[in-house]
Design a protein around this motif. Structure first.
Motif, PDB file in Angstrom:
ATOM      1  N   UNK A 236      -2.849   0.740   3.556  1.00  0.00           N
ATOM      2  CA  UNK A 236      -4.068   1.544   3.663  1.00  0.00           C
ATOM      3  C   UNK A 236      -3.988   2.784   2.779  1.00  0.00           C
ATOM      4  N   UNK A 237      -2.810   3.382   2.708  1.00  0.00           N
ATOM      5  CA  UNK A 237      -2.623   4.583   1.888  1.00  0.00           C
ATOM      6  C   UNK A 237      -2.914   4.278   0.420  1.00  0.00           C
ATOM      7  N   UNK A 238      -2.455   3.141  -0.037  1.00  0.00           N
ATOM      8  CA  UNK A 238      -2.724   2.768  -1.427  1.00  0.00           C
ATOM      9  C   UNK A 238      -4.220   2.589  -1.662  1.00  0.00           C
ATOM     10  N   UNK A 239      -4.900   1.962  -0.715  1.00  0.00           N
ATOM     11  CA  UNK A 239      -6.344   1.774  -0.844  1.00  0.00           C
ATOM     12  C   UNK A 239      -7.072   3.114  -0.916  1.00  0.00           C
ATOM     13  N   UNK A 240      -6.651   4.065  -0.090  1.00  0.00           N
ATOM     14  CA  UNK A 240      -7.322   5.369  -0.038  1.00  0.00           C
ATOM     15  C   UNK A 240      -7.028   6.200  -1.283  1.00  0.00           C
ATOM     16  N   UNK A 241      -5.736   6.298  -1.637  1.00  0.00           N
ATOM     17  CA  UNK A 241      -5.355   7.162  -2.753  1.00  0.00           C
ATOM     18  C   UNK A 241      -5.837   6.636  -4.101  1.00  0.00           C
ATOM     19  N   UNK A 242      -6.000   5.338  -4.216  1.00  0.00           N
ATOM     20  CA  UNK A 242      -6.416   4.769  -5.504  1.00  0.00           C
ATOM     21  C   UNK A 242      -7.799   5.244  -5.929  1.00  0.00           C
TER      22      UNK A 242
ATOM     23  N   UNK B 260       5.599  18.536   6.050  1.00  0.00           N
ATOM     24  CA  UNK B 260       5.513  17.892   7.365  1.00  0.00           C
ATOM     25  C   UNK B 260       4.151  17.222   7.509  1.00  0.00           C
ATOM     26  N   UNK B 261       4.168  15.963   7.926  1.00  0.00           N
ATOM     27  CA  UNK B 261       2.936  15.238   8.216  1.00  0.00           C
ATOM     28  C   UNK B 261       2.931  14.904   9.702  1.00  0.00           C
ATOM     29  N   UNK B 262       1.881  15.266  10.379  1.00  0.00           N
ATOM     30  CA  UNK B 262       1.771  15.098  11.828  1.00  0.00           C
ATOM     31  C   UNK B 262       1.033  13.797  12.162  1.00  0.00           C
ATOM     32  N   UNK B 263       1.785  12.773  12.626  1.00  0.00           N
ATOM     33  CA  UNK B 263       1.156  11.558  13.157  1.00  0.00           C
ATOM     34  C   UNK B 263       0.838  11.734  14.643  1.00  0.00           C
ATOM     35  N   UNK B 264       1.516  12.685  15.257  1.00  0.00           N
ATOM     36  CA  UNK B 264       1.475  12.841  16.716  1.00  0.00           C
ATOM     37  C   UNK B 264       0.099  13.284  17.219  1.00  0.00           C
ATOM     38  N   UNK B 265      -0.392  14.385  16.681  1.00  0.00           N
ATOM     39  CA  UNK B 265      -1.658  14.941  17.178  1.00  0.00           C
ATOM     40  C   UNK B 265      -2.867  14.053  16.880  1.00  0.00           C
TER      41      UNK B 265
ATOM     42  N   UNK C  91      -2.880   6.623   7.769  1.00  0.00           N
ATOM     43  CA  UNK C  91      -3.035   6.602   6.311  1.00  0.00           C
ATOM     44  C   UNK C  91      -3.939   7.725   5.832  1.00  0.00           C
ATOM     45  N   UNK C  92      -5.003   7.994   6.563  1.00  0.00           N
ATOM     46  CA  UNK C  92      -5.904   9.089   6.197  1.00  0.00           C
ATOM     47  C   UNK C  92      -5.190  10.439   6.254  1.00  0.00           C
ATOM     48  N   UNK C  93      -4.388  10.637   7.290  1.00  0.00           N
ATOM     49  CA  UNK C  93      -3.638  11.888   7.438  1.00  0.00           C
ATOM     50  C   UNK C  93      -2.638  12.052   6.296  1.00  0.00           C
ATOM     51  N   UNK C  94      -1.923  10.978   5.966  1.00  0.00           N
ATOM     52  CA  UNK C  94      -0.942  11.027   4.887  1.00  0.00           C
ATOM     53  C   UNK C  94      -1.637  11.312   3.557  1.00  0.00           C
ATOM     54  N   UNK C  95      -2.757  10.642   3.319  1.00  0.00           N
ATOM     55  CA  UNK C  95      -3.489  10.820   2.055  1.00  0.00           C
ATOM     56  C   UNK C  95      -3.909  12.281   1.858  1.00  0.00           C
ATOM     57  N   UNK C  96      -4.389  12.902   2.919  1.00  0.00           N
ATOM     58  CA  UNK C  96      -4.811  14.297   2.842  1.00  0.00           C
ATOM     59  C   UNK C  96      -3.638  15.186   2.427  1.00  0.00           C
ATOM     60  N   UNK C  97      -2.472  14.960   3.041  1.00  0.00           N
ATOM     61  CA  UNK C  97      -1.311  15.796   2.748  1.00  0.00           C
ATOM     62  C   UNK C  97      -0.765  15.558   1.346  1.00  0.00           C
ATOM     63  N   UNK C  98      -0.728  14.306   0.922  1.00  0.00           N
ATOM     64  CA  UNK C  98      -0.240  13.992  -0.423  1.00  0.00           C
ATOM     65  C   UNK C  98      -1.152  14.640  -1.467  1.00  0.00           C
ATOM     66  N   UNK C  99      -2.449  14.486  -1.298  1.00  0.00           N
ATOM     67  CA  UNK C  99      -3.387  15.083  -2.256  1.00  0.00           C
ATOM     68  C   UNK C  99      -3.322  16.592  -2.248  1.00  0.00           C
ATOM     69  N   UNK C 100      -3.132  17.166  -1.075  1.00  0.00           N
ATOM     70  CA  UNK C 100      -3.032  18.639  -0.978  1.00  0.00           C
ATOM     71  C   UNK C 100      -1.808  19.143  -1.733  1.00  0.00           C
ATOM     72  N   UNK C 101      -0.709  18.405  -1.663  1.00  0.00           N
ATOM     73  CA  UNK C 101       0.526  18.888  -2.264  1.00  0.00           C
ATOM     74  C   UNK C 101       0.595  18.670  -3.762  1.00  0.00           C
ATOM     75  N   UNK C 102      -0.221  17.804  -4.315  1.00  0.00           N
ATOM     76  CA  UNK C 102      -0.180  17.615  -5.764  1.00  0.00           C
ATOM     77  C   UNK C 102      -1.267  18.395  -6.477  1.00  0.00           C
TER      78      UNK C 102
END
Length: 213
Positions: free
Chosen positions: A35-41, A165-170, A201-212
């Motif tokens: 899913x992350x690949x689909x979103x980030x692409x 840090x990426x929060x999957x918990x909340x 995947x949405x949470x991870x995508x947000x953090x990856x994009x924010x950091x680059x």
């Protein structure tokens, strides 16, 4: 495409069965790395996003299924020119007969260091695992550790190692003893379903994009 589309991003996802995709309907399409690949692409130029998840894996070296001893770890460690390394471990470390807080912290830090040594320019992200729901899992996994302790422990590891840090918990309903999103999980209360993995995947995508950016 945005201004970062000219750079070829190569990302690896390291972790346990939640990274692997247990509970999803189609690993190659609905696991969180897929899913992350689909979103980030849609936003950046993705060379590849590879899933190095291992069912039952722990960050601790001294366990029956330590990530350190897996072929996936060796393969992931040999990857070069990575832009991001995403690590998600801890749920299996909380199994009653395995849990050792000092070993967990020390071995997790060493795991991060091992990836940094091979890819010093990569962004490292470590993830707070999803909460655990239900009684079935509680017979094996110490839910107090996962639901009440790991969020702060992993946050501290992130700060001490300079990792994001990426929060999957909340987002998956974690709120101390009050868990609010059982609809994001399959019946075992440990593994997300397709809807839960899409949220991750949405949470991870947000953090990856924010950091680059």
């Amino acid at each position: 495409k945005n201004v970062y589309s000219s750079y070829q991003h190569s990302i690896i996802c390291v972790g346990d069965s939640i990274t692997h995709g247990s509970g999803c309907s189609n690993m190659s399409w609905t696991s969180y790395p897929a899913r992350l690949q689909q979103i980030l692409s849609h936003s950046i130029n993705i060379s590849d996003i590879q899933n190095y998840g291992v069912k039952g894996a722990t960050a601790q070296r001294k366990s029956h299924n330590s990530y350190w001893n897996t072929g996936m770890y060796r393969d992931a460690l040999n990857r070069q020119n990575l832009s991001s390394i995403i690590i998600q471990l801890g749920s299996n470390d909380a199994i009653y007969k395995i849990w050792n807080i000092s070993a967990f912290i020390s071995d997790y830090k060493d795991l991060i260091k091992s990836f940094r040594e091979r890819n010093p320019l990569a962004q490292v992200f470590i993830c707070i695992p999803p909460p655990i729901y239900g009684q079935y899992a509680a017979t094996k996994i110490n839910t107090t550790v996962v639901n009440l302790m790991l969020p702060s422990i992993i946050s501290d590891i992130g700060k001490e190692t300079g990792s994001h840090i990426i929060d999957f918990y909340t987002p998956l309903g974690g709120n101390g003893t009050r868990l609010t999103r059982p609809d994001y999980f399959v019946r075992d209360g440990v593994h997300p379903n397709d809807k839960g993995y899409l949220e991750i995947a949405n949470v991870v995508a947000v953090e990856v994009l924010r950091c680059i950016s």
